[in-house]
Design a protein around this motif. Structure first.
Motif, PDB file in Angstrom:
ATOM      1  N   TRP A 274      54.846  33.831  30.383  1.00  0.00           N
ATOM      2  CA  TRP A 274      54.792  35.286  30.282  1.00  0.00           C
ATOM      3  C   TRP A 274      53.350  35.782  30.192  1.00  0.00           C
ATOM      4  O   TRP A 274      53.038  36.889  30.612  1.00  0.00           O
ATOM      5  CB  TRP A 274      55.614  35.811  29.105  1.00  0.00           C
ATOM      6  N   ALA A 275      52.456  34.964  29.651  1.00  0.00           N
ATOM      7  CA  ALA A 275      51.052  35.363  29.518  1.00  0.00           C
ATOM      8  C   ALA A 275      50.344  35.422  30.868  1.00  0.00           C
ATOM      9  O   ALA A 275      49.308  36.067  30.997  1.00  0.00           O
ATOM     10  CB  ALA A 275      50.315  34.419  28.580  1.00  0.00           C
ATOM     11  N   LEU A 276      50.902  34.756  31.879  1.00  0.00           N
ATOM     12  CA  LEU A 276      50.294  34.818  33.215  1.00  0.00           C
ATOM     13  C   LEU A 276      50.328  36.244  33.766  1.00  0.00           C
ATOM     14  O   LEU A 276      49.515  36.611  34.605  1.00  0.00           O
ATOM     15  CB  LEU A 276      51.009  33.865  34.176  1.00  0.00           C
ATOM     16  N   ALA A 277      51.270  37.046  33.284  1.00  0.00           N
ATOM     17  CA  ALA A 277      51.352  38.443  33.722  1.00  0.00           C
ATOM     18  C   ALA A 277      50.131  39.243  33.277  1.00  0.00           C
ATOM     19  O   ALA A 277      49.907  40.347  33.764  1.00  0.00           O
ATOM     20  CB  ALA A 277      52.632  39.088  33.196  1.00  0.00           C
ATOM     21  N   LEU A 278      49.327  38.693  32.394  1.00  0.00           N
ATOM     22  CA  LEU A 278      48.136  39.374  31.906  1.00  0.00           C
ATOM     23  C   LEU A 278      46.896  39.047  32.732  1.00  0.00           C
ATOM     24  O   LEU A 278      45.815  39.546  32.444  1.00  0.00           O
ATOM     25  CB  LEU A 278      47.886  38.995  30.441  1.00  0.00           C
ATOM     26  N   THR A 279      47.047  38.211  33.754  1.00  0.00           N
ATOM     27  CA  THR A 279      45.901  37.796  34.560  1.00  0.00           C
ATOM     28  C   THR A 279      45.431  38.928  35.464  1.00  0.00           C
ATOM     29  O   THR A 279      46.177  39.854  35.753  1.00  0.00           O
ATOM     30  CB  THR A 279      46.247  36.581  35.442  1.00  0.00           C
ATOM     31  N   PRO A 280      44.195  38.845  35.941  1.00  0.00           N
ATOM     32  CA  PRO A 280      43.659  39.897  36.813  1.00  0.00           C
ATOM     33  C   PRO A 280      44.492  40.100  38.073  1.00  0.00           C
ATOM     34  O   PRO A 280      44.628  41.225  38.535  1.00  0.00           O
ATOM     35  CB  PRO A 280      42.253  39.391  37.159  1.00  0.00           C
ATOM     36  N   ALA A 281      45.061  39.060  38.657  1.00  0.00           N
ATOM     37  CA  ALA A 281      45.840  39.219  39.884  1.00  0.00           C
ATOM     38  C   ALA A 281      47.039  40.107  39.630  1.00  0.00           C
ATOM     39  O   ALA A 281      47.369  40.969  40.433  1.00  0.00           O
ATOM     40  CB  ALA A 281      46.301  37.869  40.419  1.00  0.00           C
ATOM     41  N   ARG A 282      47.706  39.914  38.505  1.00  0.00           N
ATOM     42  CA  ARG A 282      48.877  40.730  38.187  1.00  0.00           C
ATOM     43  C   ARG A 282      48.459  42.175  37.982  1.00  0.00           C
ATOM     44  O   ARG A 282      49.116  43.101  38.436  1.00  0.00           O
ATOM     45  CB  ARG A 282      49.571  40.167  36.945  1.00  0.00           C
ATOM     46  N   ARG A 283      47.350  42.381  37.284  1.00  0.00           N
ATOM     47  CA  ARG A 283      46.872  43.750  37.069  1.00  0.00           C
ATOM     48  C   ARG A 283      46.436  44.372  38.386  1.00  0.00           C
ATOM     49  O   ARG A 283      46.648  45.548  38.624  1.00  0.00           O
ATOM     50  CB  ARG A 283      45.729  43.746  36.061  1.00  0.00           C
ATOM     51  N   LEU A 284      45.845  43.585  39.276  1.00  0.00           N
ATOM     52  CA  LEU A 284      45.372  44.083  40.563  1.00  0.00           C
ATOM     53  C   LEU A 284      46.530  44.523  41.448  1.00  0.00           C
ATOM     54  O   LEU A 284      46.471  45.549  42.100  1.00  0.00           O
ATOM     55  CB  LEU A 284      44.560  42.992  41.279  1.00  0.00           C
ATOM     56  N   HIS A 285      47.607  43.748  41.450  1.00  0.00           N
ATOM     57  CA  HIS A 285      48.729  44.030  42.350  1.00  0.00           C
ATOM     58  C   HIS A 285      49.857  44.789  41.681  1.00  0.00           C
ATOM     59  O   HIS A 285      50.889  45.017  42.289  1.00  0.00           O
ATOM     60  CB  HIS A 285      49.263  42.729  42.943  1.00  0.00           C
ATOM     61  N   GLY A 286      49.689  45.167  40.437  1.00  0.00           N
ATOM     62  CA  GLY A 286      50.715  45.939  39.749  1.00  0.00           C
ATOM     63  C   GLY A 286      51.982  45.130  39.570  1.00  0.00           C
ATOM     64  O   GLY A 286      51.946  43.997  39.132  1.00  0.00           O
ATOM     65  N   ALA A 287      53.092  45.731  39.923  1.00  0.00           N
ATOM     66  CA  ALA A 287      54.396  45.099  39.698  1.00  0.00           C
ATOM     67  C   ALA A 287      54.596  43.861  40.559  1.00  0.00           C
ATOM     68  O   ALA A 287      55.426  43.036  40.260  1.00  0.00           O
ATOM     69  CB  ALA A 287      55.503  46.099  39.974  1.00  0.00           C
ATOM     70  N   GLY A 288      53.849  43.727  41.613  1.00  0.00           N
ATOM     71  CA  GLY A 288      53.988  42.543  42.448  1.00  0.00           C
ATOM     72  C   GLY A 288      53.460  42.771  43.849  1.00  0.00           C
ATOM     73  O   GLY A 288      53.574  43.857  44.383  1.00  0.00           O
ATOM     74  N   ARG A 289      52.887  41.734  44.387  1.00  0.00           N
ATOM     75  CA  ARG A 289      52.384  41.788  45.756  1.00  0.00           C
ATOM     76  C   ARG A 289      53.475  41.234  46.661  1.00  0.00           C
ATOM     77  O   ARG A 289      53.983  40.140  46.432  1.00  0.00           O
ATOM     78  CB  ARG A 289      51.123  40.949  45.876  1.00  0.00           C
ATOM     79  N   ALA A 290      53.830  41.976  47.673  1.00  0.00           N
ATOM     80  CA  ALA A 290      54.899  41.554  48.578  1.00  0.00           C
ATOM     81  C   ALA A 290      54.455  40.331  49.380  1.00  0.00           C
ATOM     82  O   ALA A 290      53.363  40.316  49.958  1.00  0.00           O
ATOM     83  CB  ALA A 290      55.265  42.690  49.520  1.00  0.00           C
ATOM     84  N   ILE A 291      55.284  39.304  49.363  1.00  0.00           N
ATOM     85  CA  ILE A 291      55.080  38.121  50.186  1.00  0.00           C
ATOM     86  C   ILE A 291      56.415  37.774  50.821  1.00  0.00           C
ATOM     87  O   ILE A 291      57.467  38.177  50.331  1.00  0.00           O
ATOM     88  CB  ILE A 291      54.520  36.914  49.380  1.00  0.00           C
ATOM     89  N   THR A 292      56.359  37.027  51.902  1.00  0.00           N
ATOM     90  CA  THR A 292      57.586  36.607  52.574  1.00  0.00           C
ATOM     91  C   THR A 292      58.194  35.413  51.855  1.00  0.00           C
ATOM     92  O   THR A 292      57.534  34.767  51.028  1.00  0.00           O
ATOM     93  CB  THR A 292      57.305  36.218  54.037  1.00  0.00           C
ATOM     94  N   VAL A 293      59.422  35.099  52.203  1.00  0.00           N
ATOM     95  CA  VAL A 293      60.082  33.924  51.633  1.00  0.00           C
ATOM     96  C   VAL A 293      59.319  32.663  52.034  1.00  0.00           C
ATOM     97  O   VAL A 293      59.117  31.759  51.216  1.00  0.00           O
ATOM     98  CB  VAL A 293      61.559  33.863  52.073  1.00  0.00           C
ATOM     99  N   THR A 294      58.868  32.598  53.282  1.00  0.00           N
ATOM    100  CA  THR A 294      58.088  31.449  53.738  1.00  0.00           C
ATOM    101  C   THR A 294      56.822  31.299  52.911  1.00  0.00           C
ATOM    102  O   THR A 294      56.489  30.199  52.457  1.00  0.00           O
ATOM    103  CB  THR A 294      57.731  31.593  55.232  1.00  0.00           C
ATOM    104  N   GLN A 295      56.112  32.395  52.691  1.00  0.00           N
ATOM    105  CA  GLN A 295      54.901  32.345  51.883  1.00  0.00           C
ATOM    106  C   GLN A 295      55.227  31.927  50.454  1.00  0.00           C
ATOM    107  O   GLN A 295      54.499  31.130  49.862  1.00  0.00           O
ATOM    108  CB  GLN A 295      54.202  33.709  51.883  1.00  0.00           C
ATOM    109  N   HIS A 296      56.323  32.432  49.909  1.00  0.00           N
ATOM    110  CA  HIS A 296      56.717  32.051  48.552  1.00  0.00           C
ATOM    111  C   HIS A 296      56.943  30.539  48.464  1.00  0.00           C
ATOM    112  O   HIS A 296      56.488  29.896  47.523  1.00  0.00           O
ATOM    113  CB  HIS A 296      57.991  32.796  48.132  1.00  0.00           C
TER     114      HIS A 296
END
Length: 194
Positions: free
Chosen positions: A78-100
Motif C-alpha cells: 500500500w505504501a507504493l501508492a505514495l511513490t512519485p509515479a503514483r502521484r504523477l499519474h494520479g489514479a492510474g496510468r492507462a496501459i494495455t493488458v499486454t503491457q501489464h
C-alpha cells in the motif's frame, strides 16, 4: 532437485525508483512516433525531456533523505501508492493488458520471484504480488489486472491446468522459468489478438 524460491541475490538492491524508471523506459519504447510533420521528436523523446526538466520544488516540504533502496522492496505494498509515479499519474496510468503482462514479468525479474504468498519478507513477489505492485504504483487499473489474469488463466486452461494462476504459481514444482514463460505466453497471445 528441489526448486529454490530465491531468484535474486539478497544483496542486489532494488527500489521503486529503478523499477519505475524501467517501466517508464518500456512504455516510452511502446509509444508511437507523433503524426504531426512539424514535430520531429518521438513521444518517448518528448517524455524524456519533460522528465529531465527540473521541477519546481517546495524547499520547505522537500524530502531530505531518500528511502534506503532495500526498504522499497520490503515496505507494504500500500505504501507504493505514495511513490512519485503514483502521484504523477494520479489514479492510474492507462496501459494495455499486454503491457501489464510484460511489466508483471519485469517486476518479478526486478524484485525476485516468490511462491507461497504475495510476497516474501525480503520483497520477492509471486505473479499476483507483481500485479499488485503495478497497480499500487499507478500503472493500469483493476480491470487491466483482471484481464491479464484471465489471459494467464486461458493459457493454463489450454495446457489442461484447472488451478487458478496464483495457485499454480505456488506449487512446489514451479520454477521462475515456468512463471515467466506463462506470463510472456499470455502477453504474446494478447498481442496477437490486438
Amino acid at each position: 532437485m528441489a526448486a529454490s524460491t530465491a531468484t535474486r541475490p539478497v544483496d542486489l538492491p532494488v527500489d521503486a525508483a529503478s523499477l519505475i524508471a524501467d517501466i517508464e523506459r518500456y512504455l516510452a519504447e511502446q509509444a508511437p512516433r507523433t503524426a504531426h510533420p512539424l514535430v520531429t521528436k518521438t513521444t518517448a523523446e518528448l517524455i524524456a525531456e519533460a522528465l529531465a526538466a527540473p521541477a519546481a520544488v517546495d524547499e520547505q516540504h522537500a524530502p531530505t533523505l531518500a528511502a534506503p533502496r532495500r526498504l522499497w522492496r520490503i515496505i507494504p505494498d500500500w505504501a507504493l501508492a505514495l511513490t512519485p509515479a503514483r502521484r504523477l499519474h494520479g489514479a492510474g496510468r492507462a496501459i494495455t493488458v499486454t503491457q501489464h503482462l510484460e511489466l508483471t514479468a519485469l517486476v518479478i525479474q526486478q524484485y525476485g520471484w516468490h511462491r507461497g504468498g504475495l510476497r516474501s519478507r525480503s520483497g520477492r513477489r509471486c505473479i499476483l504480488g507483481a500485479q499488485a505492485v503495478l497497480f499500487r504504483l499507478g500503472y493500469g487499473d483493476e480491470n487491466t489486472a483482471l484481464a491479464a489474469g484471465r489471459a494467464m488463466q486461458s493459457i493454463l486452461r489450454r495446457r489442461g491446468i484447472d488451478d487458478a494462476y496464483h495457485r499454480w504459481n505456488d506449487k512446489p514444482e514451479r520454477t521462475l522459468d515456468d512463471v515467466l514463460h506463462l506470463i510472456r505466453e499470455a502477453a504474446n497471445n494478447e498481442r496477437g489478438q490486438a
